[in-house]
Design an enzyme around this catalytic site. Structure first.
Site, short mmCIF file in Angstrom:
data_model
loop_
_atom_site.label_atom_id
_atom_site.label_comp_id
_atom_site.label_asym_id
_atom_site.label_seq_id
_atom_site.Cartn_x
_atom_site.Cartn_y
_atom_site.Cartn_z
N ASP A 14 -21.89 1.07 -87.74
CA ASP A 14 -21.41 1.17 -86.36
C ASP A 14 -19.89 1.22 -86.39
O ASP A 14 -19.27 0.89 -87.41
CB ASP A 14 -21.87 -0.06 -85.56
CG ASP A 14 -21.35 -0.05 -84.12
OD1 ASP A 14 -21.38 1.03 -83.49
OD2 ASP A 14 -20.91 -1.10 -83.62
N SER A 15 -19.31 1.62 -85.27
CA SER A 15 -17.86 1.61 -85.15
C SER A 15 -17.30 0.20 -85.33
O SER A 15 -16.12 0.04 -85.59
CB SER A 15 -17.45 2.12 -83.77
OG SER A 15 -17.96 1.26 -82.78
N TYR A 46 -14.84 3.88 -81.31
CA TYR A 46 -14.94 5.33 -81.59
C TYR A 46 -14.85 6.12 -80.28
O TYR A 46 -14.49 7.29 -80.29
CB TYR A 46 -16.28 5.65 -82.25
CG TYR A 46 -16.38 5.37 -83.73
CD1 TYR A 46 -15.31 4.87 -84.47
CD2 TYR A 46 -17.58 5.60 -84.41
CE1 TYR A 46 -15.44 4.62 -85.84
CE2 TYR A 46 -17.71 5.36 -85.77
CZ TYR A 46 -16.64 4.86 -86.48
OH TYR A 46 -16.78 4.62 -87.82
N CYS A 77 -24.94 3.25 -83.57
CA CYS A 77 -23.83 3.51 -82.64
C CYS A 77 -24.18 4.76 -81.83
O CYS A 77 -24.43 5.82 -82.41
CB CYS A 77 -22.57 3.74 -83.46
SG CYS A 77 -21.13 4.22 -82.50
N THR A 79 -22.22 6.44 -79.86
CA THR A 79 -21.13 7.41 -79.90
C THR A 79 -21.20 8.22 -81.20
O THR A 79 -21.11 9.46 -81.17
CB THR A 79 -19.77 6.67 -79.81
OG1 THR A 79 -19.84 5.77 -78.70
CG2 THR A 79 -18.63 7.62 -79.63
N GLU A 155 -15.62 -7.10 -79.64
CA GLU A 155 -14.95 -7.19 -80.95
C GLU A 155 -14.09 -8.46 -81.02
O GLU A 155 -13.94 -9.05 -82.08
CB GLU A 155 -14.07 -5.96 -81.18
CG GLU A 155 -14.83 -4.66 -81.38
CD GLU A 155 -15.46 -4.51 -82.76
OE1 GLU A 155 -14.80 -4.80 -83.75
OE2 GLU A 155 -16.65 -4.09 -82.82
N CYS A 187 -24.75 1.35 -75.32
CA CYS A 187 -23.78 1.06 -76.39
C CYS A 187 -24.27 -0.19 -77.07
O CYS A 187 -24.66 -1.16 -76.40
CB CYS A 187 -22.39 0.85 -75.78
SG CYS A 187 -21.20 0.17 -76.96
N THR A 188 -24.24 -0.18 -78.41
CA THR A 188 -24.85 -1.30 -79.14
C THR A 188 -24.03 -2.59 -79.05
O THR A 188 -24.51 -3.66 -79.44
CB THR A 188 -25.09 -0.92 -80.61
OG1 THR A 188 -23.85 -0.46 -81.18
CG2 THR A 188 -26.13 0.14 -80.72
N HIS A 189 -22.81 -2.50 -78.56
CA HIS A 189 -22.03 -3.73 -78.35
C HIS A 189 -22.56 -4.51 -77.13
O HIS A 189 -22.40 -5.73 -77.06
CB HIS A 189 -20.55 -3.40 -78.09
CG HIS A 189 -19.77 -3.09 -79.34
ND1 HIS A 189 -19.94 -1.92 -80.05
CD2 HIS A 189 -18.81 -3.79 -80.00
CE1 HIS A 189 -19.10 -1.92 -81.09
NE2 HIS A 189 -18.41 -3.04 -81.07
#
Ligand code: DGL
Length: 276
Positions: A14-15, A46, A77, A79, A155, A187-189
Site C-alpha cells: 500500500d502507499s 499516492y 491500495c 489508488t 498515517e 480507501c484502505t486507510h
C-alpha cells in the site's frame, strides 16, 4: 507439524499503513500463509501523485516482493490498483489481486438507491470507479466524495483528533443530507476510522469495505492456481505457524509506532531498502 503446498509468501503493498486493514483480513482468513507487507509511507499519499509516479512505485515495490519470492501480489491500495493493476498484470507472472470500491455490493444492499463513496481524489477521478458505476449502479445515485487529508491523519495515528473528526464531518454530513443509506470506504486507510465514522453516521447505514472480499478472492485465486500452503499438526488439527514480514519505506519512529498500534499484535518492522 507438517506443512505442504506452496511455502512462498504472499506480497501485499500500500502507499502506507492503510493496507494493514487488508492484511489483517488476509491473515485472519489464511493464517497458514506466509505474508510480506510493504507500506510506502515515505511516498504516501499516492492520491496526490501523478499516475506515472504511482505506476513506477507500484512496479518497484512489486519487483521487491517478487525478489522475496512472492507467489501472488495483493495491491492493498485503491489508488495504486486504479493506476497500476493492468501494468503489473501484464508484466509479472504471478497473480495480481487489486481492490475496487464496493459499488456492486453497495448497489445490492442500498434500499433507497443513494450510495456514498469516500476515497482519494485520484480514485474518485479514476476510470475504474466510473466503469464500476456504469456497470453496477446505473440506476442508482452514486455520490463520490474525495477526502483529502484523511490518509495523512491515519498515517499520523490521529484517528480521533479534532482535525480528523472535523474532516470526517465535512465529507460525510453532506452525503447524509442527500440520503445515502450505503457508504463505501474506497480507501484502505479509512477502515481505521470506522468507530469515528459510525459515530457520525449512526447504526442504520451500511458501511462497505474491501478487506474481507479481497481476502476471499485471494483464497479463490490461490486455490485455482494451486498455490495454497497447508499446515497440519500430528493430531490433524490445522495450525497457524506462518511468517509475517513487515517493511516500511520510512525509517521514522512515528511511522513504525503507528504501524504497531494499527496492527495491535506485536510485530517487528524492517526499513525497506532503496528501490530503483
Ligand atoms: N490506502 C490507499 C488507498 O486505498 C491510500 C491512497 C493514497 O495514498 O492516496 O487508496
Amino acid at each position: 507439524m507438517i506443512t505442504f503446498g506452496d511455502e512462498c509468501p504472499i506480497g501485499v503493498f500500500d502507499s502506507g499503513l492503510g493496507g494493514l486493514s487488508v492484511l489483517k483480513e488476509i491473515h485472519h482468513l489464511l493464517p497458514h500463509e506466509n505474508l510480506i507487507y510493504v507500506g510506502d509511507s515515505v511516498h504516501a499519499p499516492y492520491g496526490d501523485k501523478s499516475a506515472k509516479y504511482v505506476q513506477q512505485r507500484s512496479q518497484q515495490i512489486t519487483e521487491f516482493l517478487l525478489n522475496q519470492g512472492a507467489k501472488a501480489i495483493v495491491i492493498a491500495c485503491n489508488t495504486a490498483t486504479a493506476e497500476a493493476a493492468e501494468i503489473l498484470r501484464t508484466n509479472v507472472d504471478v497473480p495480481v489481486i487489486g481492490l475496487e470500491p464496493a459499488i456492486k455490493p453497495a448497489s445490492q444492499l442500498s434500499k433507497n438507491g443513494v450510495i456514498g463513496v469516500l476515497a482519494t481524489q485520484r480514485t474518485i477521478n479514476s476510470e475504474r470507479l466510473l466503469g464500476l458505476t456504469e456497470r453496477y449502479a446505473q440506476d442508482k445515485k452514486v455520490l463520490a466524495q474525495a477526502c483529502p487529508g484523511l490518509v495523512e491523519q491515519v498515517e499520523a495515528y490521529e484517528l480521533n483528533s479534532d482535525k480528523t473528526i472535523s474532516l470526517l464531518k465535512k465529507y460525510i454530513l453532506p452525503l447524509l443530507d442527500q440520503g445515502v443509506d450505503a457508504l463505501i470506504l474506497g480507501c484502505t486507510h479509512y477502515p481505521f476510522l470506522l468507530p469515528e465514522i459510525r459515530h457520525i453516521i449512526g447504526s442504520d447505514i451500511e458501511v462497505l469495505e474491501t478487506g474481507i472480499p479481497v481476502a476471499r478472492q485471494l483464497q479463490r485465486i490461490l486455490k485455482d492456481h494451486q498455490l495454497e500452503r497447508y499446515c497440519f499438526n500430528v493430531e490433524g488439527g490445522a495450525t497457524c505457524k506462518a511468517t509475517l514480514s513487515i517493511y516500511n519505506s520510512s525509517n521514522k519512529k512515528q511511522a513504525h509506532l503507528t504501524m504497531k498500534k494499527l496492527w495491535k499484535d506485536p510485530i517487528s518492522i524492517k526499513v525497506l531498502p532503496e528501490l530503483n
